[in-house]
Design an enzyme around this catalytic site. Sequence first.
Site, short mmCIF file in Angstrom:
data_model
loop_
_atom_site.label_atom_id
_atom_site.label_comp_id
_atom_site.label_asym_id
_atom_site.label_seq_id
_atom_site.Cartn_x
_atom_site.Cartn_y
_atom_site.Cartn_z
N HIS A 70 0.82 -1.21 0.00
CA HIS A 70 0.00 0.00 0.00
C HIS A 70 0.86 1.26 0.00
CE1 HIS A 70 -3.56 2.33 0.30
NE2 HIS A 70 -4.31 1.39 0.83
N THR A 122 -25.25 11.65 -3.33
CA THR A 122 -24.89 10.48 -4.12
C THR A 122 -25.20 9.19 -3.37
OG1 THR A 122 -22.65 10.38 -3.23
CG2 THR A 122 -23.01 11.79 -5.16
N ASP A 154 -10.64 10.66 -3.42
CA ASP A 154 -9.52 10.57 -4.34
C ASP A 154 -9.05 11.98 -4.67
OD1 ASP A 154 -7.64 9.67 -6.14
OD2 ASP A 154 -9.05 9.63 -7.82
N ARG A 203 -9.18 16.45 -7.74
CA ARG A 203 -9.42 17.66 -6.95
C ARG A 203 -8.25 18.63 -7.02
NH1 ARG A 203 -13.85 17.31 -3.46
NH2 ARG A 203 -15.01 15.40 -3.86
N SER A 222 -15.38 3.53 -0.91
CA SER A 222 -16.17 3.13 -2.08
C SER A 222 -15.25 2.71 -3.21
CB SER A 222 -17.07 4.29 -2.55
OG SER A 222 -17.68 3.97 -3.78
N ASP A 263 -10.80 -9.65 -17.40
CA ASP A 263 -10.77 -10.82 -18.28
C ASP A 263 -9.36 -11.02 -18.82
OD1 ASP A 263 -11.13 -12.80 -20.15
OD2 ASP A 263 -12.41 -11.61 -21.49
#
Length: 463
Positions: free
Chosen positions: A156, A269, A301, A305, A397, A407
């Site tokens: 991370h 939202t 995120d 911005r 989210s 795939d």
Amino acid sequence: MELKMKQKLMVTPSKPTWKGNQSLSVWDQIGCTTHTSVIYFYAPNTTPFETVTQTLIDSLSHTLLHFYPLAGRLRNLDNSGFQLECNEDGAVFVVAELNADLSHFEKDHFTPTPESNRFLIPYINESLPIHERPLLLVQLTKLSCGGLSLGITMSHVVVDGVSAASFTTEWARIARGLPLQNAPLFDKKAFGVGDCCVANPHQFDHSNDFCNKMPFLLKQSNAAAPTTTEERKKMETTLFTLKLTKEQVQKLKNKANNNDQDRRSRPYTCYEALTAHIWRCSVKARKNLNEQVTACLVSVDLRQRLQPPLPLSYFGNGAFQPMASCEAGELLCKPLSYGVSKVRSVIEMVTNDYIMSATEFLKSEKDLTKFQNSYESTSSNGGGGRHWGNPNIIVTSWLNLSFEGIDFGWGNEIHFGLAYEEIDGGFLILRDNNNDADHSVFVNGGLLLQHFEAFKNYFYNDI
């Protein structure tokens, strides 16, 4: 169950790549500084397993040519930060077979368990010196039914969710013989790395940012409430997955927007309404006192911005978790729109000026360890410090990320999700990618076992 290790190798970039030390931004060096894992499940297919294996190995090698930092290693710096050494050491790739089929793991919408981690997620030895730990590890496992699982573990420090999703999407494209679509952007000047000067000085109050001052749990009268750190550590955490249909999500959004008396530039939202709903349900399930201050960390995120905005292909950490807070009694006695407005306000707080100020604040700190944590140590601790847990939550989210529909040449996955992590108060919102027509969502959550049933009841009954 028995896991048979068939192969383990180090995959390196297909051609020589740039070598040297790459500076990391301060946003790379706060928050979770260990590895995190995701898992994909694929239905049985006619492609021979040997072909699947070689396709993934070869395509990973070609993908690392573009995402070469993932083949490097981290090194500790004197200020408790990190430096990324791009050295082509490579990524670990493990091939295994397990005598269990998909039905064993698909219970409760494929909710992860310690068992699934043990058998399907590549193992990383956290006791090794940091410069010896691979940044990327992959495990391909053939199940007895012919189905496949693909466990992917990444540092991370090097990637956030957006970057990890970008890497996996490009890897799958290359595996299908397609060219790279979006080249990763490694330039970190936008976050004040190198000679670039950040435009705005430290001008906002960041004392409550970066999980620095999370609310503590007040002493409660009910006997189930833990009173010491030792007692809290003994309390069992459970992970769960709850599904909401398109109609239930819309009902929550309508409830939030119809009850709101304030003027807004745009409707609330799905993420904002669902986050406030989760927050209220957790407060109820935990039986927090009315005067208990509770916090909800939300995920923002930073890429879009900034001014000018960074592309989604920016490779690194660009996520920030601002904190909404209020008293539990306030949150519950007022309509859902009150909690949603709290969530909206901290999201809108994160402007370009705020990001630049926060960057300067972090750069001025001599010791970054107080802003660092690992998922291994985030069980419930009554709040405070760098962690969440009763009376706090964090809601992330992934609704708009490209993790789903991966795939590699044998069809899309039948399930995608996080690996097992014991986090009291950690929630993740995902699309139900197996039922696109329904537009339903999954909420992966972790709570103390004693709070789960109550939370589940409130979660559905309060919609």
